[in-house]
Scaffold this motif. Structure first.
Motif, PDB file in Angstrom:
ATOM      1  N   ARG A  31     -38.384 -40.973   8.497  1.00 30.42           N
ATOM      2  CA  ARG A  31     -38.006 -42.172   9.254  1.00 30.42           C
ATOM      3  C   ARG A  31     -39.194 -42.828   9.929  1.00 30.42           C
ATOM      4  O   ARG A  31     -39.051 -43.848  10.578  1.00 30.42           O
ATOM      5  CB  ARG A  31     -36.956 -41.811  10.296  1.00 30.42           C
ATOM      6  CG  ARG A  31     -35.645 -41.344   9.707  1.00 30.42           C
ATOM      7  CD  ARG A  31     -34.643 -41.003  10.781  1.00 30.42           C
ATOM      8  NE  ARG A  31     -34.272 -42.170  11.571  1.00 30.42           N
ATOM      9  CZ  ARG A  31     -33.487 -42.105  12.627  1.00 30.42           C
ATOM     10  NH1 ARG A  31     -33.009 -40.941  13.037  1.00 30.42           N
ATOM     11  NH2 ARG A  31     -33.187 -43.201  13.307  1.00 30.42           N
ATOM     12  N   PHE A  34     -46.498 -41.187  12.030  1.00 32.82           N
ATOM     13  CA  PHE A  34     -47.229 -41.554  13.234  1.00 32.82           C
ATOM     14  C   PHE A  34     -48.662 -41.039  13.171  1.00 32.82           C
ATOM     15  O   PHE A  34     -48.906 -39.923  12.712  1.00 32.82           O
ATOM     16  CB  PHE A  34     -46.547 -40.954  14.470  1.00 32.82           C
ATOM     17  CG  PHE A  34     -45.123 -41.403  14.656  1.00 32.82           C
ATOM     18  CD1 PHE A  34     -44.081 -40.763  14.003  1.00 32.82           C
ATOM     19  CD2 PHE A  34     -44.822 -42.474  15.474  1.00 32.82           C
ATOM     20  CE1 PHE A  34     -42.769 -41.170  14.172  1.00 32.82           C
ATOM     21  CE2 PHE A  34     -43.515 -42.901  15.644  1.00 32.82           C
ATOM     22  CZ  PHE A  34     -42.495 -42.246  14.991  1.00 32.82           C
ATOM     23  N   HIS A  91     -41.610 -37.975  11.003  1.00 29.46           N
ATOM     24  CA  HIS A  91     -40.352 -37.981  11.751  1.00 29.46           C
ATOM     25  C   HIS A  91     -39.201 -38.013  10.749  1.00 29.46           C
ATOM     26  O   HIS A  91     -39.046 -38.974  10.015  1.00 29.46           O
ATOM     27  CB  HIS A  91     -40.315 -39.216  12.642  1.00 29.46           C
ATOM     28  CG  HIS A  91     -39.290 -39.146  13.724  1.00 29.46           C
ATOM     29  ND1 HIS A  91     -37.956 -38.989  13.472  1.00 29.46           N
ATOM     30  CD2 HIS A  91     -39.397 -39.218  15.065  1.00 29.46           C
ATOM     31  CE1 HIS A  91     -37.303 -38.961  14.608  1.00 29.46           C
ATOM     32  NE2 HIS A  91     -38.145 -39.102  15.593  1.00 29.46           N
ATOM     33  N   GLY A  94     -33.715 -37.670  14.448  1.00 34.07           N
ATOM     34  CA  GLY A  94     -33.710 -37.298  15.844  1.00 34.07           C
ATOM     35  C   GLY A  94     -33.556 -35.816  16.083  1.00 34.07           C
ATOM     36  O   GLY A  94     -33.340 -35.045  15.169  1.00 34.07           O
ATOM     37  N   GLY A  95     -33.729 -35.424  17.282  1.00 31.38           N
ATOM     38  CA  GLY A  95     -33.453 -34.066  17.689  1.00 31.38           C
ATOM     39  C   GLY A  95     -34.564 -33.092  17.419  1.00 31.38           C
ATOM     40  O   GLY A  95     -35.730 -33.462  17.320  1.00 31.38           O
ATOM     41  N   ALA A  96     -34.211 -31.843  17.258  1.00 30.92           N
ATOM     42  CA  ALA A  96     -35.183 -30.761  17.153  1.00 30.92           C
ATOM     43  C   ALA A  96     -36.085 -30.926  15.943  1.00 30.92           C
ATOM     44  O   ALA A  96     -37.186 -30.413  15.928  1.00 30.92           O
ATOM     45  CB  ALA A  96     -34.468 -29.417  17.084  1.00 30.92           C
ATOM     46  N   LEU A  99     -40.288 -34.559  15.262  1.00 32.22           N
ATOM     47  CA  LEU A  99     -41.672 -34.778  14.875  1.00 32.22           C
ATOM     48  C   LEU A  99     -42.298 -33.492  14.363  1.00 32.22           C
ATOM     49  O   LEU A  99     -42.264 -32.466  15.029  1.00 32.22           O
ATOM     50  CB  LEU A  99     -42.504 -35.280  16.057  1.00 32.22           C
ATOM     51  CG  LEU A  99     -42.464 -36.766  16.378  1.00 32.22           C
ATOM     52  CD1 LEU A  99     -43.441 -37.099  17.499  1.00 32.22           C
ATOM     53  CD2 LEU A  99     -42.790 -37.595  15.155  1.00 32.22           C
TER      54      LEU A  99
END
Lengths: 111, 112
Positions: A31, A34, A91, A94-96, A99
């Motif tokens: 998603r 970075f 990524h 979300g969540g654990a 990243l």
């Protein structure tokens, strides 16, 4: 298992000598990709987010690109102040599992 | 990032003692994270929070607990510190769970 691998581990360049850092990833349902810069004794500093293959972003002497399997951080005509460790993170949602970081490339620019 | 601070910045403690690290942000970001950084490893997620009193475990959560009673504060507690918890700890924040994360300056913890 999500993985991010950066290469090389370390790179020494002369001032003005352009090069690229590599970040290969296997992150399910990526998603976002970075890039961060980290100076000794400091926290990572955000540089770029890339969301889709073909996307490019630039900031001063840095340009980040993204393909379906890897990302590159191109450094053009670097200066000594560009010396730092550059971190890449993927990524997957979300969540654990948010990243997943690579171990970084330690870049040294010699005057 | 100027909007996120950590305290203390350095701490030396002894095995078996409890330790609490504090992260404070002024950006009203919903999500906050605790990572540890060790030589030979990338940053690894310990715990994260997706709102006040809402927390969950990360990759390396054993031996750690967290609490978030206010949006701006996220606490990391080592109930009984061990030498394997000697590390540099970073706190981070983000507006959503898919935006970039902004990191604090870090806390260097040494457990003797």
């Amino acid at each position: 298992e999500d993985q991010v691998t950066q290469s090389p581990e370390a790179l020494r360049l002369q001032e003005g000598e352009s090069s690229s850092l590599n970040c290969s990833y296997t992150v399910s349902g990526l998603r976002g990709l970075f890039w961060y810069r980290q100076d000794p004794g400091k926290g990572p500093e955000f540089l770029f987010t890339l969301y889709s293959a073909g996307e490019e972003k630039e900031k001063e002497r840095l340009k980040a690109t993204l393909t379906k399997k890897e990302s590159f951080l191109h450094i053009t005509a670097p200066k000594p102040e560009d010396s730092a460790t550059y971190l890449c993170a993927g990524h997957s949602g979300g969540g654990a599992d948010g990243l997943t970081f690579g171990k970084g490339t330690h870049l040294i620019i010699q005057p | 990032d100027a909007g996120i601070t950590q305290s203390p910045r350095h701490k030396v403690t002894e095995t078996g003692t409890p330790v609490t690290l504090r992260c404070h942000q002024t950006e009203n970001h919903r999500y906050m994270y605790w990572y540890r950084q060790d030589p030979g490893h990338g940053l690894r997620l310990i715990h994260y929070s997706y709102g006040v009193k809402d927390t969950d475990k990360g990759e390396v959560s054993d031996g750690y607990s967290v609490s978030r009673s206010k949006t701006e504060d996220f606490l990391l507690t080592l109930e009984s510190a061990t030498s394997s918890q000697t590390s540099v700890y970073f706190c981070a924040m983000s507006r959503t769970d898919y935006n970039e994360q902004f990191f604090g300056p870090g806390t260097r913890l040494t457990v003797l």
